[in-house]
Design an enzyme around this catalytic site. Structure first.
Site, PDB file in Angstrom:
ATOM      1  N   TRP A  81       0.813  -1.213   0.000  1.00 42.19           N
ATOM      2  CA  TRP A  81       0.000   0.000   0.000  1.00 42.19           C
ATOM      3  C   TRP A  81       0.848   1.264   0.000  1.00 42.19           C
ATOM      4  O   TRP A  81       0.466   2.271  -0.616  1.00 42.19           O
ATOM      5  CB  TRP A  81      -0.983  -0.027   1.173  1.00 42.19           C
ATOM      6  CG  TRP A  81      -1.992  -1.111   0.997  1.00 42.19           C
ATOM      7  CD1 TRP A  81      -2.081  -2.286   1.686  1.00 42.19           C
ATOM      8  CD2 TRP A  81      -3.027  -1.167   0.007  1.00 42.19           C
ATOM      9  NE1 TRP A  81      -3.108  -3.053   1.202  1.00 42.19           N
ATOM     10  CE2 TRP A  81      -3.708  -2.400   0.170  1.00 42.19           C
ATOM     11  CE3 TRP A  81      -3.448  -0.290  -1.002  1.00 42.19           C
ATOM     12  CZ2 TRP A  81      -4.785  -2.767  -0.627  1.00 42.19           C
ATOM     13  CZ3 TRP A  81      -4.521  -0.662  -1.806  1.00 42.19           C
ATOM     14  CH2 TRP A  81      -5.178  -1.887  -1.611  1.00 42.19           C
ATOM     15  N   ASP A 113      -1.593   6.698   6.225  1.00 45.67           N
ATOM     16  CA  ASP A 113      -2.655   5.802   5.785  1.00 45.67           C
ATOM     17  C   ASP A 113      -2.871   4.817   6.933  1.00 45.67           C
ATOM     18  O   ASP A 113      -2.084   3.909   7.145  1.00 45.67           O
ATOM     19  CB  ASP A 113      -2.245   5.077   4.510  1.00 45.67           C
ATOM     20  CG  ASP A 113      -3.265   4.032   4.062  1.00 45.67           C
ATOM     21  OD1 ASP A 113      -4.290   3.854   4.752  1.00 45.67           O
ATOM     22  OD2 ASP A 113      -3.033   3.399   3.021  1.00 45.67           O
ATOM     23  N   LYS A 169     -12.565  -1.808   7.735  1.00 46.40           N
ATOM     24  CA  LYS A 169     -11.781  -2.698   8.593  1.00 46.40           C
ATOM     25  C   LYS A 169     -12.332  -2.662  10.029  1.00 46.40           C
ATOM     26  O   LYS A 169     -12.846  -3.641  10.530  1.00 46.40           O
ATOM     27  CB  LYS A 169     -10.318  -2.275   8.608  1.00 46.40           C
ATOM     28  CG  LYS A 169      -9.738  -1.906   7.262  1.00 46.40           C
ATOM     29  CD  LYS A 169      -9.513  -3.093   6.357  1.00 46.40           C
ATOM     30  CE  LYS A 169      -8.730  -2.698   5.115  1.00 46.40           C
ATOM     31  NZ  LYS A 169      -8.451  -3.807   4.215  1.00 46.40           N
TER      32      LYS A 169
END
Length: 362
Positions: A102, A173, A197
């Site tokens: 990511w 992030d 999540k």
């Protein structure tokens, strides 16, 4: 029906009591005669829902008054573009810590805006199984910001510290460990993350941004991508993801009932410790590739000593109502995501199965 434990990396398990609240209010929210999915986003009912969601998030996370909270769309992946659009502010480079999938995608997107993406440190040399020690980072003091991914969902690597940014805005992030532990928001310029999540349904993205960083977008930034415009419109420049905001608001209240982030963190530590102990004491039957100091509490990757057993493992786990354990296609093996809403009972059921499977197939 026996309980089902869902170890998906996202969209992920939600608190059962929150789902029951949603079920009870689905046709008529608080006697309004309307489902939240049917409400005008500018009606008094939804305006109350949105205001409470922000208020509760600020309370749970301890967000200072000089930060704006935005409820946006597009997932964290859209933020890979929105962050540089808003935070380059005339600078020539952006600093990145490269810890895996990511963080690499965030760098790739930022390059499209004509700036240098400077890698201050990379974990690629050891297969992305650790976080580079900060004393070896090669920082640019003139960078627009320093970006890192606090938890790599695919690789199961988690930062055990908040980096020092030395006056450069720190951008994180935080998608897959958002609200899993207390966080000093004042140390960040901007935090972003997808909700699917620890927070709520897919479709909602949360951005927490310091006010002084607003209003200096790069030329050509679309209106919808301007944080200042979104902040001035209370995240309602267009129709926001209303149902996802509503569910997230219920999750924030659930977190408060659990005792807040300190209590939630302790439960997450207990769950992760139990699962890692099962892996580490399996006499090599299971193996976690991540170095111990950087193992994620949220996403636990592991491999079987014999890859030929992978299909049997998934099949037998499913028969015991242990779902979504297959690892990402790029890494193989297994991955158990044990977010806030995964109860300790679920982890105990998984570890008991893992021990039984090792006995029968070892």
């Amino acid at each position: 029906m026996s309980p089902v434990f869902n170890f998906s990396a996202g969209p992920a398990v939600l608190p059962r009591e929150v789902l029951l609240e949603v079920q009870g209010e689905l046709l008529s929210w608080h006697g309004s005669g309307m489902s939240v999915m049917e409400m005008s986003h500018r009606g008094k009912e939804f305006m109350q829902i949105a205001a409470e969601a922000e208020e509760d998030l600020r309370a749970v996370m301890g967000i200072p008054a000089n930060y704006k909270v935005l409820f946006l769309q597009g997932g964290a992946t859209t933020q890979f573009a929105m962050v540089p659009m808003n935070l380059i502010r005339g600078h020539a480079s952006i600093d990145f810590v490269d810890t895996g999938h990511w963080s690499k995608l965030a760098m790739k997107e930022a390059r499209k805006f004509g700036v240098s993406t400077h890698v201050v440190a990379s974990a690629e040399d050891r297969g992305y199984c650790y976080v580079p020690a900060q004393d070896g980072w090669q920082r640019d003091p003139q960078a627009a910001y320093l970006h890192y991914t606090s938890n790599e969902t695919l690789g199961g690597v988690e930062f055990p510290f908040i980096p020092d940014s030395d006056g450069v805005p720190l951008v994180c992030d935080m998608s897959s460990n958002f609200l899993s532990r207390p966080t000093d928001v004042s140390r960040f310029g901007l935090i972003y993350g997808g909700a699917q999540k620890n927070i709520g349904p897919a479709g909602l993205t949360i951005v927490i941004v310091r006010e002084d960083l607003l209003g200096q977008t790069v030329s050509g930034t679309p209106t919808m991508f301007d944080y200042k415009i979104q902040a001035e419109g209370d995240s309602m420049y267009n129709t926001p993801p209303t149902f996802a905001i509503y569910v997230a608001g219920l999750v924030f209240k659930w977190m408060q009932r659990q005792g807040g982030l300190k209590a939630i963190e302790q439960r997450n530590i207990e769950k992760a410790a139990l699962l890692y102990e099962t892996i580490d004491t399996s006499n090599g039957f299971y193996h976690c590739p991540v170095e111990k100091a950087y193992r994620s509490r949220m996403n636990v990757p592991f491999k079987l000593a014999e890859e030929r057993l992978d299909e049997d493992f998934i099949k037998e786990a499913r028969a015991r109502n242990l779902l979504q354990l297959k690892g990402h296609r790029s890494t193989g093996g297994m991955r158990a995501s044990i977010y806030n809403a995964m109860p300790l009972e679920g982890v105990k059921a998984l570890t008991a199965f893992m021990q039984d499977f090792a006995r029968h197939h070892g």
